[in-house]
Design an enzyme around this catalytic site. Structure first.
Site, PDB file in Angstrom:
ATOM      1  N   ASP A  74       2.502  -2.422 -21.038  1.00  0.00           N
ATOM      2  CA  ASP A  74       2.012  -1.977 -19.648  1.00  0.00           C
ATOM      3  C   ASP A  74       0.645  -1.775 -20.122  1.00  0.00           C
ATOM      4  O   ASP A  74       0.068  -2.566 -21.403  1.00  0.00           O
ATOM      5  CB  ASP A  74       2.536  -0.100 -20.654  1.00  0.00           C
ATOM      6  CG  ASP A  74       1.227   0.530 -19.925  1.00  0.00           C
ATOM      7  OD1 ASP A  74       0.519   0.918 -18.973  1.00  0.00           O
ATOM      8  OD2 ASP A  74       1.281   2.256 -19.708  1.00  0.00           O
ATOM      9  N   VAL A  75      -0.013  -2.540 -19.087  1.00  0.00           N
ATOM     10  CA  VAL A  75      -1.221  -2.756 -17.984  1.00  0.00           C
ATOM     11  C   VAL A  75      -2.552  -2.095 -18.595  1.00  0.00           C
ATOM     12  O   VAL A  75      -3.494  -2.554 -19.126  1.00  0.00           O
ATOM     13  CB  VAL A  75      -1.257  -3.991 -17.528  1.00  0.00           C
ATOM     14  CG1 VAL A  75      -0.334  -4.795 -17.152  1.00  0.00           C
ATOM     15  CG2 VAL A  75      -1.357  -3.085 -15.970  1.00  0.00           C
ATOM     16  N   ALA A  85      -1.470   4.909  -8.401  1.00  0.00           N
ATOM     17  CA  ALA A  85      -2.704   5.874  -7.803  1.00  0.00           C
ATOM     18  C   ALA A  85      -1.792   7.145  -8.633  1.00  0.00           C
ATOM     19  O   ALA A  85      -0.797   7.084  -7.852  1.00  0.00           O
ATOM     20  CB  ALA A  85      -3.346   5.939  -6.964  1.00  0.00           C
ATOM     21  N   TYR A 100      -3.611   6.374   2.413  1.00  0.00           N
ATOM     22  CA  TYR A 100      -3.896   5.439   1.246  1.00  0.00           C
ATOM     23  C   TYR A 100      -5.090   5.701   0.139  1.00  0.00           C
ATOM     24  O   TYR A 100      -5.395   4.894  -0.323  1.00  0.00           O
ATOM     25  CB  TYR A 100      -3.892   4.083   1.956  1.00  0.00           C
ATOM     26  CG  TYR A 100      -3.714   2.538   1.259  1.00  0.00           C
ATOM     27  CD1 TYR A 100      -1.932   2.441   0.605  1.00  0.00           C
ATOM     28  CD2 TYR A 100      -4.391   1.701   1.181  1.00  0.00           C
ATOM     29  CE1 TYR A 100      -1.986   1.814  -0.435  1.00  0.00           C
ATOM     30  CE2 TYR A 100      -4.036   0.736   0.290  1.00  0.00           C
ATOM     31  CZ  TYR A 100      -2.519   0.584   0.120  1.00  0.00           C
ATOM     32  OH  TYR A 100      -2.329  -0.610  -0.840  1.00  0.00           O
ATOM     33  N   LYS A 148      -8.000  -1.223  -3.547  1.00  0.00           N
ATOM     34  CA  LYS A 148      -7.570  -2.645  -2.764  1.00  0.00           C
ATOM     35  C   LYS A 148      -9.126  -3.399  -2.598  1.00  0.00           C
ATOM     36  O   LYS A 148      -8.807  -4.571  -3.131  1.00  0.00           O
ATOM     37  CB  LYS A 148      -6.401  -2.392  -2.013  1.00  0.00           C
ATOM     38  CG  LYS A 148      -5.650  -1.923  -2.263  1.00  0.00           C
ATOM     39  CD  LYS A 148      -4.174  -3.384  -3.452  1.00  0.00           C
ATOM     40  CE  LYS A 148      -3.482  -2.325  -3.104  1.00  0.00           C
ATOM     41  NZ  LYS A 148      -2.603  -3.135  -4.543  1.00  0.00           N
ATOM     42  N   THR A 159       8.893  -0.204  -0.282  1.00  0.00           N
ATOM     43  CA  THR A 159       9.487   0.127  -2.470  1.00  0.00           C
ATOM     44  C   THR A 159       9.335   1.309  -2.989  1.00  0.00           C
ATOM     45  O   THR A 159       8.805   2.185  -2.219  1.00  0.00           O
ATOM     46  CB  THR A 159       8.712  -1.046  -2.608  1.00  0.00           C
ATOM     47  OG1 THR A 159       6.750  -0.711  -2.539  1.00  0.00           O
ATOM     48  CG2 THR A 159       8.836  -2.322  -2.269  1.00  0.00           C
ATOM     49  N   ALA A 204       6.488   2.296  -5.409  1.00  0.00           N
ATOM     50  CA  ALA A 204       5.317   2.092  -5.005  1.00  0.00           C
ATOM     51  C   ALA A 204       4.810   2.866  -3.579  1.00  0.00           C
ATOM     52  O   ALA A 204       4.095   3.964  -3.822  1.00  0.00           O
ATOM     53  CB  ALA A 204       4.456   1.323  -5.003  1.00  0.00           C
TER      54      ALA A 204
HETATM   55  P1  NAP Z   1       7.329  -1.519  -7.029  1.00  0.00           P
HETATM   56  O1  NAP Z   1       8.489  -2.834  -6.607  1.00  0.00           O
HETATM   57  O2  NAP Z   1       7.013  -0.097  -7.200  1.00  0.00           O
HETATM   58  O3  NAP Z   1       6.368  -2.339  -7.930  1.00  0.00           O
HETATM   59  C1  NAP Z   1       5.251  -1.771  -8.612  1.00  0.00           C
HETATM   60  C2  NAP Z   1       5.262  -1.867 -10.264  1.00  0.00           C
HETATM   61  O4  NAP Z   1       3.972  -2.198 -10.426  1.00  0.00           O
HETATM   62  C3  NAP Z   1       6.481  -1.570 -10.594  1.00  0.00           C
HETATM   63  O5  NAP Z   1       6.909  -2.710 -11.242  1.00  0.00           O
HETATM   64  C4  NAP Z   1       5.687  -0.595 -11.672  1.00  0.00           C
HETATM   65  O6  NAP Z   1       6.316  -0.435 -12.590  1.00  0.00           O
HETATM   66  C5  NAP Z   1       4.374  -1.567 -12.131  1.00  0.00           C
HETATM   67  N1  NAP Z   1       3.601  -0.575 -12.925  1.00  0.00           N
HETATM   68  C6  NAP Z   1       2.882   0.461 -12.510  1.00  0.00           C
HETATM   69  N2  NAP Z   1       2.054   0.808 -13.522  1.00  0.00           N
HETATM   70  C7  NAP Z   1       2.069   0.085 -14.374  1.00  0.00           C
HETATM   71  C8  NAP Z   1       1.788  -0.351 -16.267  1.00  0.00           C
HETATM   72  N3  NAP Z   1       0.786   0.646 -15.915  1.00  0.00           N
HETATM   73  N4  NAP Z   1       2.205  -1.250 -16.151  1.00  0.00           N
HETATM   74  C9  NAP Z   1       2.612  -2.320 -16.317  1.00  0.00           C
HETATM   75  N5  NAP Z   1       3.143  -1.970 -14.866  1.00  0.00           N
HETATM   76  C10 NAP Z   1       3.354  -1.425 -13.889  1.00  0.00           C
HETATM   77  O7  NAP Z   1       5.733  -1.725  -5.476  1.00  0.00           O
HETATM   78  P2  NAP Z   1       5.760  -3.201  -4.360  1.00  0.00           P
HETATM   79  O8  NAP Z   1       5.512  -2.525  -3.290  1.00  0.00           O
HETATM   80  O9  NAP Z   1       6.482  -4.360  -5.100  1.00  0.00           O
HETATM   81  O10 NAP Z   1       4.252  -3.344  -5.471  1.00  0.00           O
HETATM   82  C11 NAP Z   1       3.925  -4.455  -5.959  1.00  0.00           C
HETATM   83  C12 NAP Z   1       2.504  -4.465  -5.302  1.00  0.00           C
HETATM   84  O11 NAP Z   1       2.286  -5.100  -3.868  1.00  0.00           O
HETATM   85  C13 NAP Z   1       1.308  -3.629  -5.912  1.00  0.00           C
HETATM   86  O12 NAP Z   1       0.375  -3.909  -5.579  1.00  0.00           O
HETATM   87  C14 NAP Z   1       1.113  -2.917  -4.326  1.00  0.00           C
HETATM   88  O13 NAP Z   1       0.174  -1.879  -4.005  1.00  0.00           O
HETATM   89  C15 NAP Z   1       1.123  -4.503  -3.677  1.00  0.00           C
HETATM   90  N6  NAP Z   1       1.459  -4.291  -1.570  1.00  0.00           N
HETATM   91  C16 NAP Z   1       2.754  -3.150  -1.665  1.00  0.00           C
HETATM   92  C17 NAP Z   1       3.041  -2.837  -0.379  1.00  0.00           C
HETATM   93  C18 NAP Z   1       4.053  -2.237   0.401  1.00  0.00           C
HETATM   94  O14 NAP Z   1       4.128  -1.640   1.589  1.00  0.00           O
HETATM   95  N7  NAP Z   1       4.745  -1.841  -0.733  1.00  0.00           N
HETATM   96  C19 NAP Z   1       2.548  -3.975   0.785  1.00  0.00           C
HETATM   97  C20 NAP Z   1       0.761  -4.122   0.117  1.00  0.00           C
HETATM   98  C21 NAP Z   1       0.262  -4.791  -0.655  1.00  0.00           C
HETATM   99  P3  NAP Z   1       7.539   0.827 -12.665  1.00  0.00           P
HETATM  100  O15 NAP Z   1       8.529   0.564 -11.828  1.00  0.00           O
HETATM  101  O16 NAP Z   1       8.625  -0.046 -13.706  1.00  0.00           O
HETATM  102  O17 NAP Z   1       6.675   1.714 -13.163  1.00  0.00           O
END
Ligand code: NAP
Length: 274
Positions: free
Chosen positions: A64-65, A95, A155, A162, A193, A195
């Site tokens: 957990d970061v 967030a 957002y 970001k 996803t 998130a």
């Molecule tokens: P995701 O599959 O939900 O991944 C987000 C990850 O962050 C999850 O594994 C989550 O863990 C982890 N996390 C949250 N709080 C944490 C903590 N305190 N310690 C450790 N891990 C933690 O969603 P994703 O879309 O792939 O997101 C990955 C990155 O890509 C993020 O930075 C996101 O902002 C970025 N991004 C996403 C998009 C999009 O449209 N999806 C576009 C551009 C950028 P748990 O699930 O176990 O809580």
């Protein structure tokens, strides 16, 4: 095999829809050895089968970061099990829900601090702790979104986080360049996803992106994975401090493209209603 002999850690695989999963898959296919982390025990059962799928079930650790002790423990485990590492993928953001819709200026300090801590400071802290393990030809990659550069509806708080993350990439790339460590970000287009599900009107974002991006489609985790693999490999050995857009070209558009309807009238080329 572009990643043969490379070892690294990927933080942020939640399931096989995660962007981090796409990056892991492309890196594993190119010969990398990968360690994974999970947030807490109940989420461990989602990450372990993914590590097994790639043949790396010996390298799965809690992290957990928001807990500095867990980052320190991660370093000790990696040192013991892997020795040196060549890459880190930081694919983590969070967030509180109040920061992802409504009026931005209503945001509370607690929500602001949590988003900055987990989504931005964690990149700095993880890098600092793991740096002693990093080889002199290493690469760090984080994930950002266009909402950190321009206004995107809903957002809100994550956009501000970001923006800070993108500048963190630039300052860290100068800091760490002398040690042979590169730092880059991929600015991915919207992908459905876990998130993303927290962002208000996310489906509309997907439709808008698809309709107005030059490539007229949304990006996939495989496509982000391929670009991520390039940035983690020696193919990008002269690239650092970059915010690399992998968004089907959406970010270059200053205005939606126009087309002509059957009456010969110029209209926005919107096909989002299909
Ligand atoms: P995701 O599959 O939900 O991944 C987000 C990850 O962050 C999850 O594994 C989550 O863990 C982890 N996390 C949250 N709080 C944490 C903590 N305190 N310690 C450790 N891990 C933690 O969603 P994703 O879309 O792939 O997101 C990955 C990155 O890509 C993020 O930075 C996101 O902002 C970025 N991004 C996403 C998009 C999009 O449209 N999806 C576009 C551009 C950028 P748990 O699930 O176990 O809580």
């Amino acid at each position: 095999m572009v990643m043969k002999g490379k070892k690294g850690i990927i933080l942020g695989v939640a399931n096989n829809k995660s962007i981090a999963y796409g990056i892991a898959k492309q890196c594993a296919e190119q010969g990398a050895t990968i360690a994974f982390t999970y947030l807490n025990d109940s989420l461990k059962k989602r990450v372990v089968p993914i590590a097994e799928e790639f043949g790396f079930s010996d390298y799965v650790y809690p992290c957990d970061v928001s807990n500095p002790e867990e980052i320190k423990a991660l370093k000790e485990s990696l040192e013991k099990d892997m020795g040196q590492i060549d890459f880190i993928v930081h694919s983590i953001a969070f967030a509180p829900k109040e920061g992802l819709s409504g009026r931005f200026y209503d945001i509370g300090k607690d929500a602001f601090d949590i988003a900055m801590d987990i989504s931005v400071y964690s990149l700095i802290e993880v890098t600092r702790e793991l740096k002693p393990l990093m080889s002199d030809s290493s690469s760090i990659l984080t994930l950002t979104y266009y909402g950190g550069a321009k206004y995107i509806p809903n957002y809100n708080l994550m956009g501000v986080a970001k923006a800070a993350l993108e500048m963190t990439v630039k300052y860290m790339s100068e800091d760490l360049g002398k040690d042979g460590i590169r730092v880059n970000a991929i600015s991915a287009g919207p992908i459905k996803t876990l998130a993303a599900a927290g962002i208000g009107e996310f489906r509309f974002m997907l439709k808008w992106n698809e309709a107005h991006a030059p490539l007229k489609k949304n990006v996939t985790t495989t496509e982000v994975g391929n670009s991520g693999m390039y940035l983690l490999s020696d193919l990008s050995s002269a690239v650092t401090g970059e915010i690399h857009y992998v968004d089907c070209g959406f970010n270059i558009m200053g205005m939606p493209a126009t087309t002509f309807n059957e009456d010969g009238k110029q209209v926005i080329a919107w096909n989002g209603d299909k």
